[in-house]
Write a protein that holds these residues in place. Structure first.
Motif, PDB file in Angstrom:
ATOM      1  N   LEU A   1      -8.424   5.317  -3.797  1.00 32.69           N
ATOM      2  CA  LEU A   1      -7.964   6.191  -4.880  1.00 32.69           C
ATOM      3  C   LEU A   1      -7.567   5.373  -6.106  1.00 32.69           C
ATOM      4  O   LEU A   1      -7.734   5.812  -7.234  1.00 32.69           O
ATOM      5  CB  LEU A   1      -6.782   7.020  -4.366  1.00 32.69           C
ATOM      6  CG  LEU A   1      -6.102   7.972  -5.325  1.00 32.69           C
ATOM      7  CD1 LEU A   1      -7.051   9.080  -5.728  1.00 32.69           C
ATOM      8  CD2 LEU A   1      -4.869   8.575  -4.668  1.00 32.69           C
ATOM      9  N   CYS A   2      -6.984   4.231  -5.887  1.00 33.99           N
ATOM     10  CA  CYS A   2      -6.598   3.403  -7.036  1.00 33.99           C
ATOM     11  C   CYS A   2      -7.046   1.979  -6.766  1.00 33.99           C
ATOM     12  O   CYS A   2      -7.625   1.687  -5.721  1.00 33.99           O
ATOM     13  CB  CYS A   2      -5.096   3.480  -7.295  1.00 33.99           C
ATOM     14  SG  CYS A   2      -4.100   2.346  -6.322  1.00 33.99           S
ATOM     15  N   ALA A   3      -6.734   1.084  -7.688  1.00 33.97           N
ATOM     16  CA  ALA A   3      -7.292  -0.268  -7.575  1.00 33.97           C
ATOM     17  C   ALA A   3      -6.571  -1.135  -6.554  1.00 33.97           C
ATOM     18  O   ALA A   3      -7.072  -2.190  -6.177  1.00 33.97           O
ATOM     19  CB  ALA A   3      -7.272  -0.937  -8.942  1.00 33.97           C
ATOM     20  N   LEU A   4      -5.413  -0.714  -6.088  1.00 31.34           N
ATOM     21  CA  LEU A   4      -4.675  -1.572  -5.156  1.00 31.34           C
ATOM     22  C   LEU A   4      -5.500  -1.881  -3.917  1.00 31.34           C
ATOM     23  O   LEU A   4      -5.571  -3.018  -3.455  1.00 31.34           O
ATOM     24  CB  LEU A   4      -3.340  -0.946  -4.776  1.00 31.34           C
ATOM     25  CG  LEU A   4      -2.386  -1.837  -3.966  1.00 31.34           C
ATOM     26  CD1 LEU A   4      -0.947  -1.520  -4.277  1.00 31.34           C
ATOM     27  CD2 LEU A   4      -2.613  -1.752  -2.469  1.00 31.34           C
ATOM     28  N   GLY A   5      -6.118  -0.851  -3.399  1.00 26.68           N
ATOM     29  CA  GLY A   5      -6.922  -1.053  -2.200  1.00 26.68           C
ATOM     30  C   GLY A   5      -8.027  -2.068  -2.455  1.00 26.68           C
ATOM     31  O   GLY A   5      -8.292  -2.952  -1.632  1.00 26.68           O
ATOM     32  N   GLU A   6      -8.621  -1.946  -3.621  1.00 25.18           N
ATOM     33  CA  GLU A   6      -9.667  -2.885  -4.028  1.00 25.18           C
ATOM     34  C   GLU A   6      -9.082  -4.301  -4.099  1.00 25.18           C
ATOM     35  O   GLU A   6      -9.650  -5.246  -3.564  1.00 25.18           O
ATOM     36  CB  GLU A   6     -10.167  -2.454  -5.415  1.00 25.18           C
ATOM     37  CG  GLU A   6     -11.576  -2.781  -5.711  1.00 25.18           C
ATOM     38  CD  GLU A   6     -12.544  -1.891  -4.945  1.00 25.18           C
ATOM     39  OE1 GLU A   6     -13.641  -2.379  -4.693  1.00 25.18           O
ATOM     40  OE2 GLU A   6     -12.189  -0.742  -4.586  1.00 25.18           O
TER      41      GLU A   6
ATOM     42  N   SER B   1       0.860  -1.182   0.000  1.00 27.95           N
ATOM     43  CA  SER B   1       0.000   0.000   0.000  1.00 27.95           C
ATOM     44  C   SER B   1       0.895   1.230   0.000  1.00 27.95           C
ATOM     45  O   SER B   1       1.815   1.339   0.801  1.00 27.95           O
ATOM     46  CB  SER B   1      -0.883  -0.002   1.247  1.00 27.95           C
ATOM     47  OG  SER B   1      -1.487   1.267   1.373  1.00 27.95           O
ATOM     48  N   CYS B   2       0.597   2.140  -0.897  1.00 22.12           N
ATOM     49  CA  CYS B   2       1.485   3.301  -1.004  1.00 22.12           C
ATOM     50  C   CYS B   2       1.259   4.256   0.152  1.00 22.12           C
ATOM     51  O   CYS B   2       2.101   5.097   0.452  1.00 22.12           O
ATOM     52  CB  CYS B   2       1.286   3.999  -2.334  1.00 22.12           C
ATOM     53  SG  CYS B   2      -0.122   5.123  -2.390  1.00 22.12           S
ATOM     54  N   GLY B   3       0.086   4.174   0.776  1.00 23.40           N
ATOM     55  CA  GLY B   3      -0.171   5.038   1.928  1.00 23.40           C
ATOM     56  C   GLY B   3      -0.878   6.327   1.586  1.00 23.40           C
ATOM     57  O   GLY B   3      -1.146   7.131   2.465  1.00 23.40           O
ATOM     58  N   LYS B   4      -1.171   6.517   0.319  1.00 27.57           N
ATOM     59  CA  LYS B   4      -1.759   7.803  -0.044  1.00 27.57           C
ATOM     60  C   LYS B   4      -3.199   7.920   0.455  1.00 27.57           C
ATOM     61  O   LYS B   4      -3.574   8.941   1.028  1.00 27.57           O
ATOM     62  CB  LYS B   4      -1.688   8.009  -1.557  1.00 27.57           C
ATOM     63  CG  LYS B   4      -2.162   9.378  -2.003  1.00 27.57           C
ATOM     64  CD  LYS B   4      -1.788   9.664  -3.450  1.00 27.57           C
ATOM     65  CE  LYS B   4      -2.292  11.037  -3.872  1.00 27.57           C
ATOM     66  NZ  LYS B   4      -1.871  11.420  -5.213  1.00 27.57           N
ATOM     67  N   CYS B   5      -3.997   6.903   0.240  1.00 31.56           N
ATOM     68  CA  CYS B   5      -5.396   7.064   0.635  1.00 31.56           C
ATOM     69  C   CYS B   5      -5.735   6.260   1.888  1.00 31.56           C
ATOM     70  O   CYS B   5      -5.166   5.212   2.149  1.00 31.56           O
ATOM     71  CB  CYS B   5      -6.334   6.756  -0.524  1.00 31.56           C
ATOM     72  SG  CYS B   5      -6.535   5.024  -0.900  1.00 31.56           S
ATOM     73  N   THR B   6      -6.674   6.770   2.644  1.00 33.17           N
ATOM     74  CA  THR B   6      -6.975   6.242   3.969  1.00 33.17           C
ATOM     75  C   THR B   6      -7.463   4.788   3.979  1.00 33.17           C
ATOM     76  O   THR B   6      -6.916   3.971   4.721  1.00 33.17           O
ATOM     77  CB  THR B   6      -8.022   7.149   4.652  1.00 33.17           C
ATOM     78  OG1 THR B   6      -7.558   8.483   4.595  1.00 33.17           O
ATOM     79  CG2 THR B   6      -8.248   6.728   6.092  1.00 33.17           C
ATOM     80  N   PRO B   7      -8.479   4.449   3.179  1.00 35.48           N
ATOM     81  CA  PRO B   7      -9.031   3.101   3.347  1.00 35.48           C
ATOM     82  C   PRO B   7      -8.010   2.002   3.084  1.00 35.48           C
ATOM     83  O   PRO B   7      -7.986   0.999   3.795  1.00 35.48           O
ATOM     84  CB  PRO B   7     -10.164   3.040   2.313  1.00 35.48           C
ATOM     85  CG  PRO B   7     -10.219   4.351   1.637  1.00 35.48           C
ATOM     86  CD  PRO B   7      -9.157   5.237   2.162  1.00 35.48           C
ATOM     87  N   CYS B   8      -7.162   2.216   2.090  1.00 38.18           N
ATOM     88  CA  CYS B   8      -6.177   1.191   1.753  1.00 38.18           C
ATOM     89  C   CYS B   8      -5.089   1.153   2.810  1.00 38.18           C
ATOM     90  O   CYS B   8      -4.742   0.099   3.334  1.00 38.18           O
ATOM     91  CB  CYS B   8      -5.603   1.486   0.377  1.00 38.18           C
ATOM     92  SG  CYS B   8      -4.166   0.526  -0.102  1.00 38.18           S
ATOM     93  N   ARG B   9      -4.574   2.315   3.157  1.00 34.89           N
ATOM     94  CA  ARG B   9      -3.473   2.392   4.123  1.00 34.89           C
ATOM     95  C   ARG B   9      -3.895   1.820   5.470  1.00 34.89           C
ATOM     96  O   ARG B   9      -3.221   0.959   6.029  1.00 34.89           O
ATOM     97  CB  ARG B   9      -3.057   3.857   4.280  1.00 34.89           C
ATOM     98  CG  ARG B   9      -1.926   4.074   5.262  1.00 34.89           C
ATOM     99  CD  ARG B   9      -1.683   5.569   5.441  1.00 34.89           C
ATOM    100  NE  ARG B   9      -2.778   6.226   6.125  1.00 34.89           N
ATOM    101  CZ  ARG B   9      -3.424   7.301   5.685  1.00 34.89           C
ATOM    102  NH1 ARG B   9      -3.086   7.855   4.541  1.00 34.89           N
ATOM    103  NH2 ARG B   9      -4.417   7.827   6.382  1.00 34.89           N
TER     104      ARG B   9
HETATM  105  S1  SF4 Z   1      -5.524   2.350  -2.873  1.00 36.18           S
HETATM  106 FE1  SF4 Z   1      -3.885   3.000  -4.148  1.00 36.18          FE
HETATM  107  S2  SF4 Z   1      -3.642   5.144  -3.657  1.00 36.18           S
HETATM  108 FE2  SF4 Z   1      -4.761   4.274  -2.001  1.00 36.18          FE
HETATM  109  S3  SF4 Z   1      -3.087   3.823  -0.534  1.00 36.18           S
HETATM  110 FE3  SF4 Z   1      -3.603   2.000  -1.722  1.00 36.18          FE
HETATM  111  S4  SF4 Z   1      -2.058   2.015  -3.257  1.00 36.18           S
HETATM  112 FE4  SF4 Z   1      -2.131   4.066  -2.458  1.00 36.18          FE
END
Ligand code: SF4
Ligand SMILES: Cc1cc2nc3c(=O)[nH]c(=O)nc-3n(C[C@H](O)[C@H](O)[C@H](O)COP(=O)(O)O)c2cc1C
Ligand code: FES
Lengths: 817, 420, 161
Positions: B388-393, B342-350
């Motif tokens: 924000l991006c699909a990684l979290g998904e 997780s890149c840490g940019k958006c809350t739900p994923c981080r």
């Molecule tokens: S969903 Fe994408 S943008 Fe958000 S923290 Fe995860 S990797 Fe980063």
């Protein structure tokens, strides 16, 4: 004008310009969409996901370009199926938005719950408690209970100093990047970043010194949690205990609008004291920001060196005695003069000028930089606003290091340049403005060649064309490397340029002198004459009345036997006060009301924030009392009435009064309690945005007599030219009481080019003895590439009494001994 | 007709040498495009071929090229060689074995969108490949296949490699562009999409290595020819990276429309120790877990086929799981991966991946309490649709499908089904 | 000696890859260079890179901190990075790591007392079909070792001087 777009948010129809972000459009309609990472002054990042809403867009028929209608004749809406961020989506015609639907609420609740998994919830001991967006939005949008196991919380460092001024609490940080983006986008100093990634991300700085920016305090205002706090206010008070007084920062000529937050303090013997300074919104002056000098430099007002009572011959005396003595001194002197500084209010200066006229003595403004008479005529005129400048406009900055001399102007010029204004910089060395703002042209000249700057600008075809074609032209001039006379000539040349390019006398156009004091412009407007070298006066005059200046402390006047009768009026015990025959104890501007005229010629009111110290009095009241002893009847009670007199006497002030100065206009973004999550804790402006004086140039345009260009010193082979420069954090008597800033102030130093240092046989960090004229001083050597070869830069008010450029010699201090 | 279109080195081992590649028709397609076709004609052929992106999303390649904003210049092509999805190792083999065909694909794509500069963003771990491609690019330059005024026309092109440094998120195209610009590799807010606002803010096509490697053959042989392979939804061939509990893991280049049964039993040699197959992850760690039955095993594969079972083909990185493995362990592995990446940019994923990690660790260590399992499922669902991006998904796919489709594995007691 | 002096030609070649006004793109290559000698990126190197790219040293640190192949601390001369991600773990990578750890006498994340090896777990490296697999990161190079048994792995490590 941009196209208008109508959309529906929560059933309310809203019409806003195309391109408006949904979150802003909603706010304009009074709908608060919760945000953490979004800030109206920063580029949207879309990262916190707090602003999730449901957005429906009308379906458009590919063939006709018209909306597809449903059976009821209403446009059919298309929803993405998932929530979208209101902070990154712009409005479009017919859009339908739900910010409170079940689904949207769930999204917002989810975000709060996620954020709280890592948050320590230490609100009871948090400085932000009471004005915390996270706290507020958790109440409004969060889940009642967290399902996250408390033991699973990560524990991180809670007191991480990001430099001397700002502390970071890593646990509280919600990684919204507002602080990072503020520094990178708005200031152009990317001194904060995330380190690591994912849940390990954390704010760091590795600049030297850490958090190397004079705007650092603003990050604590926009931090949506208690992660960033100032070293000054940390653990100082709870926001709800604080009272607020509107004021104007007095640290430079920009005139930032501020608020003094005060509280009665047991530790200060139950006195009401200033606890912190916050920016007060004025989108025409300082937006939502102030610099760190303004934020942290107020401690002189509570310094132990404050004068609490008048004195005569070194002993405390009654006001009656002191005034009597002063009056006698003035009456009996045949040669006498009045010297005041630009720290005084318009009301003070006006009163002083009346007294001087009455006694037929000259009224001088003590200033290292001249040219105010030109600014008075060709300065900005009513209604001007630097934030109106952008593409098609030009800004010229000459001989001034705006970052160090007037930080908010640096910020505004930088932003105008970002918006596309052509920035032209003429300076003998690279300044931060040049490094950090997009600029079109740089004119590099040698110290001593200031007389040619404007001529050279005219000769550079591209620059000349830019200046001529600019819709608006604003010129900032400073005095680096120059004396009073040269800077006056420079001002004259700049005024010429404005006239010749057709910009004089127009709104959003004009000349700005980068004065070191908050009300130097007021002094120019009220007819004071500039003076810098006081030595001759001390040698010829019988009596001097010095108000709010410390020439002995500056080291620019020296005792040599003869001494005129000295009346010194000040707020602090200074070196000059110690030389005085009569000392008149003035109260600080925070303890009274008055007005300053900023470098932009904007007259602004400040209000009393704390009670007067001891038996001190406002300057105008002291002067009026003195006048009374000398047969002159002056207003002694009401600053407002004095201002009315000024308005009657000076055409530029015509029509102004305290009530008009207290007027405000609607501003964007909204500020205040309910908008802390949106705009931060910068305070709303309810007590006045000030008014720009009308320009003399609008009416009469009689040219001023050409000023004398005095020979100036140039760098020469084999010699060292010392040049005094202005640094924001200096060791002046008003700044040193702010202990927090000592690290930023540092020790007396001289800055040399590596080559110059090498030739002189000195290296960075060494202590040297500088000798010039008949003087000498010790200093630490700093070596920086941007200094011209053969030049030694010496910051003013840093313990090295260099008043103007001079040739000098350097020795290693040890070698001398 | 030879067996391989992409992994041609398996038949012609020397094809990584320029003269051998040229002997087999190499760079004829590029020359043909540059000298006889307009850029739009090239794009049309690719559009007509039905080629879809092999990077995971399956977006029609020619259509993407046609989106390039013609009002803003210069244009860029960026090859996505970040290949970091667990279970994916196909781009690597293409670049190692058949580098010129990939480079020719980059060149043709560049010509088609008017780019004069193309970058290949290669994951840091594939450093040897970056050096290898640098050599190949130098050979192409020496042979006049890259550089100024190619084939006597006005078209010029340079290709450069750019090495990543360990970040799965840089496979996401906007994070990749940020990284290529020298920043932290975090995704951008979209729209705008790269064909409008890409590298250095300029229109940019980002395509996967495998996608681009198809292009020379399509231009050379025509769209018709390409459409003869695969299914109508997904024409052509696909490299399946087969891994996990199979006897012969590896890359298999096969036409779309084959079945898992063929892939796993015919090509992969069946399951280790001939155990029963339990689950398939068709798209690496980002997959929804498929509970295997005959219907799943016998469905012809393309981009839509797996949707009926609630999964996606993605990059076709097929991870095979047999009955010795417990699904709670599988999702522990995937959560660990996504939390790490997780890149840490958006809350739900981080925060969500971090929370899920705690929950799955607790479930695996302290026993499978129903409450914790339910919470894990809730948290995963709560992440969905908000990132924000699909990684979290992606991080939630195995979790949700695992718990929903393999409930028995979340009822058993501790620590079983860990592969030895 | 500064990077610029030591590797001036390489640095030129790196910058040549990017449009002149996009110098910042060179940052990752320069960070690898800085890592070449000692296996980690020093504060001085970051400062130098910042100056070369005309960005702040903080920005350089932020980039270096984002990517797992950049290190800002000195560790073992060789970083032995075993992939234990799902596909590899399905083929015994976890036990391979344990055995290797035992043989080296360290736990994952630790460095052998002689300072030669740091044992690390990494995420998928794109060699899932050849598990167990590890990569050796040394200076600015990375080498894959695939289809490893413990004996083969130890033989590989032995050959690293
Ligand atoms: S969903 Fe994408 S943008 Fe958000 S923290 Fe995860 S990797 Fe980063
Ligand atoms: C988290 C994440 C990781 C990705 N990793 C890769 C990757 O390693 N390689 C790749 O080609 N595409 C990857 N993608 C897809 C790319 O964003 C992009 O869609 C693709 O490169 C487009 O190429 P294509 O159209 O040729 O498939 C990833 C996407 C996401 C969200
Ligand atoms: S994502 Fe919109 S405010 Fe943070």
């Amino acid at each position: 004008m941009s196209k208008m777009v109508t959309l529906t948010i929560d059933g309310i129809k809203v019409t806003v310009p195309e391109g408006t972000l949904l979150v802003d459009a909603a706010r304009q309609a009074g709908i608060h969409i919760p945000v953490f990472c979004y800030h109206p002054k920063l580029e949207p990042a879309g990262m916190c996901r707090m602003c999730l809403v449901e957005i429906g867009r009308p379906m458009i028929d590919r063939n006709t370009g018209q909306p597809i209608l449903d059976e009821n004749g209403q446009p059919k809406l298309q929803f993405l199926g998932k929530l979208e961020t209101a902070c990154t989506n712009t409005v479009s015609e017919g859009m339908v938005v739900f910010t409170q639907s079940e689904k949207a609420r769930q999204g917002q609740k989810a975000t709060v719950e996620f954020l709280l998994t890592s948050h320590p919830l230490d609100c009871p001991i948090c400085d932000k408690g009471g004005e915390c967006p996270l706290q507020d939005l958790t109440m409004a949008y969060g889940p009642a209970q967290s399902r996250f196991e408390y033991e699973d919380k990560i524990h991180l460092a809670k007191h991480v100093p990001l430099g001397d001024l700002i502390y970071l609490d890593r646990e509280r940080c919600i990684l919204c990047s507002r602080c990072i983006r503020f520094q990178a986008e708005l200031v152009g100093e990317a001194v904060l970043t995330f380190d690591e990634r994912g849940r390990s991300s954390q704010i760091v700085t590795v600049s030297d010194p850490p958090f190397d920016s004079v705007f650092s305090g603003n990050t604590t205002d926009i931090c949506p949690v208690g992660a960033l706090t100032t070293a000054d206010f940390r653990f100082g008070a709870r926001p709800w205990e604080l009272k607020a007084a509107a004021s104007i920062c007095s640290q430079c000529a920009v005139g930032c609008n501020i608020v003094y937050n005060t509280r009665r303090e047991a530790r200060s013997d139950g006195r009401i004291v200033i606890k912190r300074v916050l920016p007060r919104q004025n989108e025409e002056v300082n937006d939502l920001w102030i610099c760190d000098k303004g934020r942290f430099g107020y401690h002189y007002t509570e310094s132990r060196a404050r004068l609490t009572a008048p004195r005569a011959e070194g002993r405390p005396v009654s006001w009656e005695q002191a005034l009597q003595k002063a009056a006698e001194g003035l009456r009996s002197a045949s040669q006498k003069a009045l010297i005041a500084s630009g720290r005084l209010s318009n009301e003070d200066l006006y009163t002083l000028k009346r007294l001087a006229d009455h006694l037929q003595m000259p009224a001088y403004l003590y200033t290292p930089i001249g040219g105010g008479e030109w600014v008075r005529r060709y300065g900005l005129s009513t209604g001007s606003d630097l934030s109106a400048l952008g593409k098609g406009d030009a800004i010229l900055v000459v001989a001034s290091d705006l970052y160090e001399e007037a930080p908010l102007w640096y910020l505004r010029v930088r932003q105008a340049a970002e918006r596309g204004a052509a920035l032209i910089i003429a300076h003998p060395r690279t300044t931060r403005l040049e490094r950090q703002a997009p600029h079109q042209y740089v004119l590099r000249y040698a110290y001593g060649d200031e007389g040619e700057i404007i001529e050279r600008l005219r000769r550079e075809a591209k620059i000349a064309q830019t200046l001529h074609e600019a819709r608006n032209l604003v010129i900032f001039f400073g005095n680096e490397g120059m004396g009073l006379e040269q800077s006056e000539s420079l001002a004259a040349a700049c005024a010429d340029l404005l006239v010749e390019t057709g910009h004089a006398g127009r709104i959003h156009n004009g000349l700005i002198g980068v004065w070191p004091h908050p009300n130097a412009q007021g002094a120019w407007e009220l007819g004071f004459q500039p003076i810098f070298d006081l030595q001759p006066l001390f040698e010829t005059m019988d009596a001097l009345y010095l108000v709010a200046l410390d020439p002995f402390g500056d080291g620019w006047v020296r005792q040599n036997g003869r001494k005129p009768f000295l009346i010194v009026q000040d707020i602090l015990e200074t070196a000059t006060v110690r030389q005085a025959d009569v000392v008149l104890a003035a109260c600080a501007y925070t303890e009274r009301e008055g007005t300053f005229t900023s470098g932009e010629r904007r007259v602004q009111r400040y209000y009393p924030a704390v009670p007067r110290y001891g038996d001190s009095r406002p300057d105008f009241a002291i002067t009026a009392a003195l006048g009374a002893k000398l047969g002159l009847n002056l207003e002694a009670q009401s600053a407002a009435r004095l201002f009315q007199e000024i308005a009657g006497a000076f055409p530029a002030f015509k029509g102004l009064d305290y009530a008009r100065l207290a007027e405000t206009r609607p501003q964007w973004p909204p500020t205040g309690r309910a908008d802390y999550p949106f705009s931060g804790t910068a305070q709303p402006n309810t007590q006045g945005m000030g008014k720009i004086l009308s320009a003399v140039a609008e009416g009469t345009m009689t040219p001023l007599p050409p000023t004398m260009q005095k020979e100036s010193l140039r760098p020469e082979e084999g010699t060292l030219l010392l040049v005094p420069i202005h640094r924001l954090f200096d060791a002046g008597s008003l700044l040193t009481p702010s202990a927090l800033l000592h690290g930023r102030i540092g020790a007396p130093h001289i800055i040399l080019h590596p080559k110059t240092a090498q030739e002189a046989g000195v290296t960075a960090g060494e202590k040297v003895l500088i000798e010039w004229e008949d003087r000498q001083a010790e200093a630490l050597v700093k070596v920086e590439e941007h200094v011209p070869v053969g030049v030694g830069l010496v910051p003013r008010s840093m313990g090295i009494p260099l008043s103007r450029a001079a040739r000098a010699r350097l020795h290693l201090a040890e070698r001398v001994r | 007709m030879s067996q391989y279109l992409l992994l041609r080195h398996r038949e012609i081992p020397e094809i990584s040498r320029l003269e051998v590649y040229r002997q087999h028709g190499g760079f004829e397609a590029f020359q043909k495009a540059v000298t006889t076709m307009t850029p739009d004609q090239v794009t049309e052929v690719v559009k007509a071929s039905g080629l879809r992106g092999r990077g995971g999303a399956g977006f029609p390649t020619g259509l993407k090229w046609s989106f390039m904003d013609r009002k803003s210049w210069p244009h860029y092509v960026v090859a996505n060689a970040d290949e970091s999805e667990p279970g994916t190792f196909k781009d690597r083999e293409i670049m190692e074995g058949n580098p010129f065909q990939f480079l020719e694909g980059v060149a043709i794509a560049s010509y088609a969108v008017g780019a004069q500069r193309a970058y290949i963003y290669i994951r840091g771990e594939y450093q040897h490949i970056a050096r290898w491609l640098d050599e190949k690019i130098a050979e192409m330059e020496a042979a006049g296949l890259l550089g100024e005024k190619l084939f006597g026309t006005d078209y010029s092109l340079r290709i450069y490699t750019h090495l990543g440094a360990g970040a799965y998120i840089c496979g996401e195209e906007t994070a990749l562009l940020e990284s290529l610009e020298g920043k932290r590799g975090q995704p951008r807010v979209r729209p705008p999409f790269p064909p409008t606002f890409g590298l250095y803010g300029k229109p940019t096509v980002v395509n996967n290595v495998e996608t681009l490697t198809n292009v020379p053959l399509i231009v050379q042989n025509g769209a018709e020819w390409y459409r003869r392979m695969g299914t109508p939804d997904a024409p052509g061939v696909k490299i399946f990276s087969l891994s996990g509990r199979v006897k012969r893991p590896g890359n298999y280049e096969l036409p779309f429309g084959l079945t898992f049964r063929q892939l796993i039993y015919e090509y992969g040699g069946g399951i280790l120790d001939d155990r029963p197959i339990k689950a398939i992850m068709p798209a690496g760690a980002s997959s929804s877990l498929l509970r295997v039955d005959d219907r799943v095993l016998d469905t012809p594969l393309d981009y839509v086929a797996l949707r009926q079972f609630g999964s996606d083909l993605g990059s076709a990185s097929v991870i095979v799981i047999d009955d010795t493995v417990s699904i709670d362990w599988v999702i522990q592995k995937t959560i660990r991966f996504f939390k790490h990446e997780s890149c840490g940019k958006c809350t739900p994923c981080r925060e969500g991946t971090y929370w899920m990690k705690h929950l799955i660790d607790r479930i695996r260590e302290d026993g499978k309490e129903e409450k914790q399992v339910k919470l894990l499922l809730d948290v995963a669902r709560q992440i969905q649709g908000k990132c924000l991006c699909a990684l979290g998904e992606f991080s939630t796919m195995a979790v949700v499908s695992g718990i929903e489709r393999f409930p028995e594995d979340f009822r058993e007691t501790v620590l079983e089904g860990v592969p030895g | 000696m500064s990077l610029a002096q030591k590797y001036s030609q390489e640095i030129q070649a790196i910058f040549a890859k990017y449009p002149p006004e996009q110098k910042r793109s060179a940052i990752m290559s320069l960070l690898y260079l800085a890592q070449r000698e000692e296996g980690y990126i020093s504060q001085e190197a970051m400062k130098e890179i910042a100056d070369m790219l005309e960005i702040s040293v903080t920005e350089v640190a932020g980039v270096a901190g984002f990517y797992t192949l950049f290190h800002r601390q000195k560790e073992g001369k060789y970083r032995i990075q075993v992939c234990t991600d799902l596909p590899c773990a399905l083929r015994g990578a976890d036990s391979f790591l344990q055995e290797l750890a035992q043989a080296l006498g360290v736990r994952p994340g630790e460095t052998t007392p002689d300072g030669r090896f740091t044992l690390e777990e990494v995420m998928c490296v794109g060699a899932c079909h050849r598990a167990p697999v590890f990569q050796v990161q040394h200076g600015d190079t990375i080498t894959f070792h695939e289809n490893m048994s413990l004996e083969e792995a130890l033989a590989v490590l032995k050959k690293l001087e």
